[in-house]
Scaffold this motif. Structure first.
Motif, short mmCIF file in Angstrom:
data_model
loop_
_atom_site.label_atom_id
_atom_site.label_comp_id
_atom_site.label_asym_id
_atom_site.label_seq_id
_atom_site.Cartn_x
_atom_site.Cartn_y
_atom_site.Cartn_z
N SER A 24 -23.17 -41.26 1.81
CA SER A 24 -23.26 -42.28 2.86
C SER A 24 -24.65 -42.92 2.86
N SER A 28 -25.37 -46.86 2.06
CA SER A 28 -26.06 -47.66 3.07
C SER A 28 -27.28 -48.36 2.46
N GLU A 31 -26.15 -51.28 0.36
CA GLU A 31 -25.75 -52.40 1.22
C GLU A 31 -26.94 -53.32 1.49
N CYS A 97 -23.66 -44.90 8.47
CA CYS A 97 -22.71 -45.94 8.11
C CYS A 97 -23.36 -46.92 7.12
N ALA A 98 -22.56 -47.82 6.59
CA ALA A 98 -23.03 -48.73 5.55
C ALA A 98 -24.15 -49.66 6.03
N HIS A 99 -24.22 -49.88 7.33
CA HIS A 99 -25.20 -50.82 7.86
C HIS A 99 -26.43 -50.13 8.44
N HIS A 100 -26.48 -48.80 8.34
CA HIS A 100 -27.53 -48.03 9.00
C HIS A 100 -28.93 -48.46 8.57
N THR A 203 -25.26 -46.08 14.33
CA THR A 203 -24.99 -46.18 12.89
C THR A 203 -25.13 -44.83 12.18
N SER A 204 -25.31 -43.76 12.93
CA SER A 204 -25.41 -42.43 12.32
C SER A 204 -24.53 -41.46 13.10
#
Length: 315
Positions: A24, A28, A31, A97-100, A203-204
């Motif tokens: 993950s 992230s 990304e 998450c991908a945007h973290h 985001t986590s």
């Protein structure tokens, strides 16, 4: 220009794994257009179990052994080994998450005077209900704006939700503390005039496994001696970082009362709610608040439910 350190602390089963944390984190970073430096700190002792590193990342992961000296030493080892502009510290029961990292970097770029940034945190709980069936639940557990007065009362920031600029004075986790070492690190930042920026986005996430508990926080909900470590650690840090503000002194007294009440419950043979600490923060500071960035929590929730369903099918 980015370092992610993951800590493998033991070989016991957990809700998810170091592989989830690493995968993950790497996704992230990608990304954001970054290629993360991946460092795994192996703090296990006397185990031949291989590290849970995804095969596609194995060639990129650098493993450093911290000698079984505990979580603070493992984090310090990771900090010393990192070479990136920013450093993220994840344990083997964390995921992002991908945007973290994009969200955290944007906050750091918008507030260059801040030492770093942090996100809201989702809590994934694995527990048995009254009938003995295994249940998985998900909820927002941490999400408070950076508030100096609040942070002097209790820890409101989870390490896995944070990125820190490596430039500047080193971030040190006190290796003499059995627990509360993360709170001590944030109090030290405060004393140096450094601050962190809250993104306002969840985001986590981290897991709490009450069926096979290994984290100190979860064990403290049912083991008196572990809870006493937290109570003693709380008193020690209040002594180390004194305050003359009456409102803060009153709030610290209320936290001490909670620790005493929790110990009384365990002595009486009762268990605490698994989210006892988060509940106390909400009582003191109001409910956590964060925008749910994407489906990280739901994805992890589904992963655990599917894992439980497969286990029941095998049985």
């Amino acid at each position: 220009d980015w370092s992610v350190t993951g800590v493998q602390t033991c070989a016991l089963p957990i809700c998810w794994s170091l592989a989830t944390a690493l995968s993950s984190a790497d996704a992230s970073a990608l990304e954001c257009g970054l290629r993360a430096e991946l460092i795994v700190i192996d703090d296990r002792l006397h185990t031949a179990e291989p590290l849970d590193i995804p095969s596609e990342l194995y060639s990129r992961v650098r493993v450093v052994n911290s000698g079984g000296r505990g979580l603070p030493a493992a984090r310090n080892t990771g900090w010393a080994a990192a070479s990136g502009t920013f450093v993220a510290l994840l344990d083997d029961d964390d995921a992002v998450c991908a945007h973290h990292f994009c969200t955290l970097i944007e906050a750091c770029e918008a507030y260059p005077s801040m030492r770093g940034a942090y996100s809201g945190v989702n809590n994934i709980v694995r527990a048995k209900d009254a009938s003995g069936r295994i249940r998985v639940s998900a909820s927002l557990s941490f999400g408070w704006h950076f508030n100096e007065a609040q942070l002097q009362v209790a820890n409101t920031i989870i390490p896995s939700s944070v990125i820190l600029r490596r430039a500047g004075r080193p971030i040190v986790f006190d290796e003499n503390l059995n627990v509360q070492e993360d709170w001590e690190a944030w109090l030290c930042l405060l004393s140096r005039g450094e601050r962190l920026k809250y993104t306002g986005h969840a985001t986590s996430a981290y897991s709490k496994d009450t069926i096979a508990p290994r984290s100190a926080t979860v064990r403290a909900s049912c083991e008196l001696e572990v809870l006493r470590y937290f109570a003693r650690g709380y008193d020690a840090l209040c002594y180390r970082y004194p305050t003359a503000e009456q409102a803060t002194l009153d709030a610290r007294r209320r936290m001490r009362d909670r620790y005493q009440n929790w110990q009384t419950m365990l002595i009486a043979g009762m268990s605490l709610p698994v989210n006892y600490y988060e509940m106390s923060l909400a009582e003191e500071f109001g409910d956590a608040s964060a925008f749910q960035c994407c489906s990280l929590s739901n994805a992890l929730y589904r992963e655990l439910r599917e894992r439980e369903n497969r286990s029941r099918s095998i049985e």
